[in-house]
Design a protein around this motif. Structure first.
Motif, short mmCIF file in Angstrom:
data_model
loop_
_atom_site.label_atom_id
_atom_site.label_comp_id
_atom_site.label_asym_id
_atom_site.label_seq_id
_atom_site.Cartn_x
_atom_site.Cartn_y
_atom_site.Cartn_z
N TYR A 169 33.81 18.76 37.20
CA TYR A 169 34.26 17.42 36.86
C TYR A 169 35.40 17.46 35.84
O TYR A 169 36.39 16.74 35.97
N SER A 170 35.30 18.33 34.87
CA SER A 170 36.32 18.41 33.82
C SER A 170 37.66 18.92 34.35
O SER A 170 38.69 18.77 33.67
N SER A 171 37.67 19.48 35.54
CA SER A 171 38.94 19.92 36.13
C SER A 171 39.90 18.75 36.31
O SER A 171 41.13 18.93 36.36
N LEU A 172 39.35 17.52 36.37
CA LEU A 172 40.19 16.35 36.56
C LEU A 172 41.13 16.11 35.38
O LEU A 172 42.13 15.38 35.51
N GLY A 215 40.66 15.79 45.26
CA GLY A 215 39.70 15.82 46.36
C GLY A 215 38.93 17.11 46.46
O GLY A 215 37.76 17.12 46.86
N GLU A 216 39.57 18.21 46.10
CA GLU A 216 38.87 19.50 46.14
C GLU A 216 37.68 19.51 45.19
O GLU A 216 36.64 20.11 45.49
N VAL A 217 37.82 18.86 44.04
CA VAL A 217 36.70 18.81 43.09
C VAL A 217 35.54 18.04 43.69
O VAL A 217 34.38 18.48 43.64
N TRP A 218 35.83 16.88 44.29
CA TRP A 218 34.78 16.06 44.88
C TRP A 218 34.15 16.75 46.10
O TRP A 218 32.93 16.76 46.26
N ALA A 219 34.99 17.35 46.94
CA ALA A 219 34.46 18.03 48.13
C ALA A 219 33.56 19.19 47.72
O ALA A 219 32.53 19.44 48.37
N ASN A 220 33.92 19.90 46.67
CA ASN A 220 33.07 21.02 46.25
C ASN A 220 31.77 20.53 45.64
O ASN A 220 30.71 21.15 45.82
N LEU A 221 31.82 19.40 44.92
CA LEU A 221 30.58 18.79 44.44
C LEU A 221 29.67 18.45 45.63
O LEU A 221 28.47 18.74 45.61
N LEU A 222 30.25 17.85 46.66
CA LEU A 222 29.45 17.48 47.82
C LEU A 222 28.96 18.70 48.60
O LEU A 222 27.87 18.66 49.20
N HIS A 223 29.74 19.78 48.58
CA HIS A 223 29.26 21.03 49.19
C HIS A 223 27.97 21.48 48.48
O HIS A 223 27.01 21.92 49.13
N ASN A 224 27.95 21.35 47.17
CA ASN A 224 26.77 21.75 46.41
C ASN A 224 25.60 20.79 46.63
O ASN A 224 24.44 21.22 46.68
N GLY A 278 26.75 15.37 35.11
CA GLY A 278 25.42 15.00 34.67
C GLY A 278 25.36 13.60 34.09
O GLY A 278 26.34 12.85 34.10
N VAL A 279 24.20 13.29 33.55
CA VAL A 279 23.91 11.92 33.07
C VAL A 279 24.94 11.43 32.06
O VAL A 279 25.37 10.27 32.10
N ASN A 280 25.37 12.30 31.14
CA ASN A 280 26.27 11.87 30.07
C ASN A 280 27.74 12.21 30.33
O ASN A 280 28.56 12.11 29.41
N ALA A 281 28.06 12.59 31.54
CA ALA A 281 29.46 12.87 31.86
C ALA A 281 30.28 11.58 31.72
O ALA A 281 29.82 10.50 32.08
N ALA A 282 31.48 11.71 31.19
CA ALA A 282 32.35 10.54 31.01
C ALA A 282 33.76 11.00 30.69
O ALA A 282 33.95 12.06 30.07
N ASN A 283 34.73 10.21 31.12
CA ASN A 283 36.13 10.47 30.78
C ASN A 283 36.55 11.91 31.08
O ASN A 283 37.30 12.52 30.32
N HIS A 284 36.07 12.42 32.19
CA HIS A 284 36.42 13.75 32.68
C HIS A 284 35.96 14.86 31.71
O HIS A 284 36.53 15.95 31.68
#
Length: 454
Positions: free
Chosen positions: A337-340, A350-359, A437-443
């Motif tokens: 997520y922080s890669s953003l 999109g690569e970040v989101w696609a890899n999240l969905l792969h997991n 995770g739960v407290n993720a915010a602002n990349h």
């Protein structure tokens, strides 16, 4: 002589006759009165009604004589159709083309792929999609009756030779129809703003099948999909790629076709069919990610989770067109997520989101296993089936121009809605493993999961 224009036989009796003789039920499509020529050359005034059998897939247009009650003419909307194509579970032509017979799913395409319930074609055009080169009149015609589309690609020749053009139009026709049928049974229906000319009275706006221009002259080394609001056709343009000699055709790499087609799904389901709710950079980036993830989903063959590479055929490079393979191994794909924080281009995001969905996919298959029939049966319980339900269910739940955070929350809500939250901790753990995770915010990464999952 011309028979009276006033029927002697009621419509109800004509329907009863047709239902009895054709072993089906009247489908409520508006009946009409038409004159038809009988085999002996005489004219008959007929009640024209449509009869379907959902169990067998039969679908007929019956012409019942409005004076004698005789069944005088019949149109069979369902035809045997064969296509030499790259099956959707395969990514590249090197895996081998196959002849597929009747690959349509009548639960999603009740009139088949070459009819809209009224007009039947023998070309690469039907209710869901038309594939062509240059002008929409330049479709591929059946190679032999009835509805055989057997055109063998010659990889030693340039894509523009006639047989290769036909192979490209046929493959794109098959893939876009198959994506239509899969997404339909998982919820991308007429009422969900899908792409069909005839919506069969099931809601939504019709007259918007996907138009696919293969070997489009407007570009090179790319492809695109335009998604206007429901009621206007989605437009896919597939370009040639010039990294090799001969050049290669994006319409023959299935992951690229599915990727583009998925843009239509995500843009329609997010924002209520308007096509205007994935416009911010982050939302547009997730659009690219969803497209990669769905392309990957179609190609899984079993429960083994393998790294996924997109676009390797068109550039002749096993590393593909993305920066990393999609992987559960952070040493293979370190994106989080922080890669953003450092990414601003939509495909990179999109690569970040696609890899999240792969997991997420890997986690769900790890818990639920794999369903071999997920492409045609959405009631199965495999993790791949669960994944695609959540994938599509989450899209209308998220706000216009979602962020990673609101899209994640839509997945959690989709699971609560459909599965009673059965996958709550599985989903949170997968998202948190890559910083969402739960407290993720602002990349900023966070690996926290809800207390109930610890």
């Amino acid at each position: 002589s011309v028979p009276s224009t006033t029927p002697s036989i009621s419509l109800e009796d004509a329907i009863s006759t047709a239902e009895s003789q054709l072993s089906g039920k009247f489908n409520e499509h508006p009946a009409t009165l038409k004159f038809v020529a009988k085999k002996d050359g005489s004219l008959a005034l007929t009640h024209v009604v449509q009869i379907q059998n959902d169990e067998t897939g039969a679908w007929f247009e019956a012409f019942v004589d409005a004076h004698s009650g005789e069944l005088v003419q019949l149109t069979d909307f369902v035809a045997e159709a064969s296509y030499l194509v790259l099956p959707i579970t395969k990514e590249t032509p090197t895996e081998g083309f196959e002849v597929l017979t009747n690959p349509q799913n009548i639960a999603a395409s009740p009139a088949g792929w070459h009819s809209d319930g009224t007009t039947t074609t023998t070309v690469t055009a039907g209710n869901n999609v038309i594939t062509f080169k240059g002008a929409q009149t330049n479709t591929t015609t059946e190679s032999s009756p009835v509805l055989n589309f057997i055109y063998r690609q010659d990889p030693t020749q340039d894509p523009i030779v006639p047989v290769n053009v036909d192979a490209a139009r046929t493959n794109a026709f098959y893939i876009v129809n198959t994506v239509h049928d899969i997404s339909y049974i998982y919820g991308f229906t007429e009422a969900g703003f899908n792409f069909q000319n005839n919506n069969f009275g099931k809601g939504g706006a019709g007259n918007d099948r996907v138009t696919v221009s293969v070997q489009d002259a407007a570009g090179i080394n790319n492809a695109d999909f335009a998604t206007p609001p429901d009621g206007q056709s989605g437009r896919m343009r597939m370009f040639l790629w010039d990294f090799t000699n001969p050049r290669r055709d994006g319409a023959l790499e299935n992951d690229i076709v599915v990727h583009e087609n998925t843009h239509g799904i995500t843009n329609r389901l997010t924002g209520g069919g308007t096509g205007r709710c994935l416009q911010t950079t982050e939302a547009g980036g997730m659009g690219e990610g969803w497209s990669d993830a769905n392309a990957e989903w179609t190609e899984h063959k079993n429960a083994t989770i393998v790294d996924f590479v997109l676009g390797q055929y068109v550039i002749n490079d096993p590393a593909g067109i993305r920066s990393h393979p999609y992987s559960t191994d952070p040493t293979v794909n370190p994106l989080r997520y922080s890669s953003l924080q450092t990414l601003s281009e939509v495909h990179d995001i999109g690569e970040v989101w696609a890899n999240l969905l792969h997991n997420v996919y890997a986690a769900l298959v790890g818990v639920h296993g794999f369903s071999d029939t997920a492409h045609t049966d959405p009631t199965t319980t495999g993790g791949n089936t669960v994944f695609l339900h959540l994938f599509l269910d989450a899209l209308p739940l998220q706000p216009c121009n979602p962020t990673f955070l609101t899209a994640r929350d839509a997945w959690i809500q989709a699971d609560a809605n459909r599965f009673g939250g059965a996958n709550f901790c599985t989903l949170w753990t997968a998202f948190a493993s890559r910083g969402l995770g739960v407290n993720a915010a602002n990349h900023q990464d966070d690996s926290t999961v809800p207390a109930s999952c610890t």
